[in-house]
Design an enzyme around this catalytic site. Structure first.
Site, PDB file in Angstrom:
ATOM      1  N   MET A 198       0.790  -1.137   0.032  1.00 19.93           N
ATOM      2  CA  MET A 198      -0.033  -0.056  -0.145  1.00 19.93           C
ATOM      3  C   MET A 198       1.006   1.297   0.129  1.00 19.93           C
ATOM      4  O   MET A 198       1.787   1.261   0.964  1.00 19.93           O
ATOM      5  CB  MET A 198      -0.864  -0.010   1.144  1.00 19.93           C
ATOM      6  CG  MET A 198      -1.844   1.220   1.305  1.00 19.93           C
ATOM      7  SD  MET A 198      -2.554   0.960   3.155  1.00 19.93           S
ATOM      8  CE  MET A 198      -3.447  -0.488   2.917  1.00 19.93           C
ATOM      9  N   CYS A 199       0.529   2.363  -0.841  1.00 18.05           N
ATOM     10  CA  CYS A 199       1.184   3.462  -0.909  1.00 18.05           C
ATOM     11  C   CYS A 199       0.341   4.539  -0.714  1.00 18.05           C
ATOM     12  O   CYS A 199      -0.767   4.494  -0.816  1.00 18.05           O
ATOM     13  CB  CYS A 199       2.024   3.486  -2.298  1.00 18.05           C
ATOM     14  SG  CYS A 199       3.151   2.104  -2.692  1.00 18.05           S
ATOM     15  N   THR A 200       1.103   5.772  -0.675  1.00 21.64           N
ATOM     16  CA  THR A 200       0.044   6.944  -0.551  1.00 21.64           C
ATOM     17  C   THR A 200       0.259   7.784  -2.022  1.00 21.64           C
ATOM     18  O   THR A 200       1.454   7.846  -2.639  1.00 21.64           O
ATOM     19  CB  THR A 200       0.619   7.929   0.650  1.00 21.64           C
ATOM     20  OG1 THR A 200       1.960   8.188   0.269  1.00 21.64           O
ATOM     21  CG2 THR A 200       0.438   7.341   1.887  1.00 21.64           C
TER      22      THR A 200
END
Length: 153
Positions: free
Chosen positions: A27-29
């Site tokens: 998961m990344c921003t």
């Protein structure tokens, strides 16, 4: 309205790089900001090994609301980006058609304002991805950074 910080919660794709890298993905921003002329500046960070890498893209708006285009300077691929549905304060479902000389692929992204998203949204993402012709093994709910990449169902 779609501006601000998002977490990429789900990613589905039928491209080869996705098949190869799927097990590494986390998961990344993504931070989206609007430019004065209505285009979107998109800054994504994604885990690469033990560090985060930043990538900036400028999505150019088209005549149709919610549709943007982007050409990757690195790969020369053309991206047709469509915000499928969003309520702005919770989630956004984005579909991208990517075409390059070697063929085209489909990518679906599920963005969330928080690291948790209710199961119905996840279900909708899976459902929508399948409607785009993607298979189960091409649909991924991303593990949070720092967690193991086992897939929870």
């Amino acid at each position: 309205q779609i501006t601000g910080r998002w977490y990429s919660i789900g990613l589905a794709s039928n491209s080869n790089w996705f098949k190869e890298k799927k097990h590494l993905m986390k998961m990344c921003t993504t931070v989206i900001s609007a430019t004065a002329d209505g285009n979107l500046e998109v800054t994504s960070t994604y885990p690469k090994g033990d560090q985060c890498e930043k990538r900036n893209s400028l999505y150019t708006k088209t005549e149709q609301p919610g549709r943007f285009s982007y050409t990757s300077p690195r790969w020369g691929s053309k991206h047709d980006i469509r915000v499928v549905e969003t309520n702005y304060e919770e989630y956004a479902l984005v579909a991208t058609q990517i075409s390059k000389s070697t063929g085209s692929s489909t990518m679906v992204l599920l963005y969330s304002r928080t690291k948790e998203l209710n199961p119905e949204r996840l279900e909708r993402f899976t459902q929508f991805s399948k409607e785009q012709g993607l298979m189960d093994e091409e649909i991924l709910i991303l593990p949070r950074t720092g967690e193991s990449s086992r897939r929870e169902r």
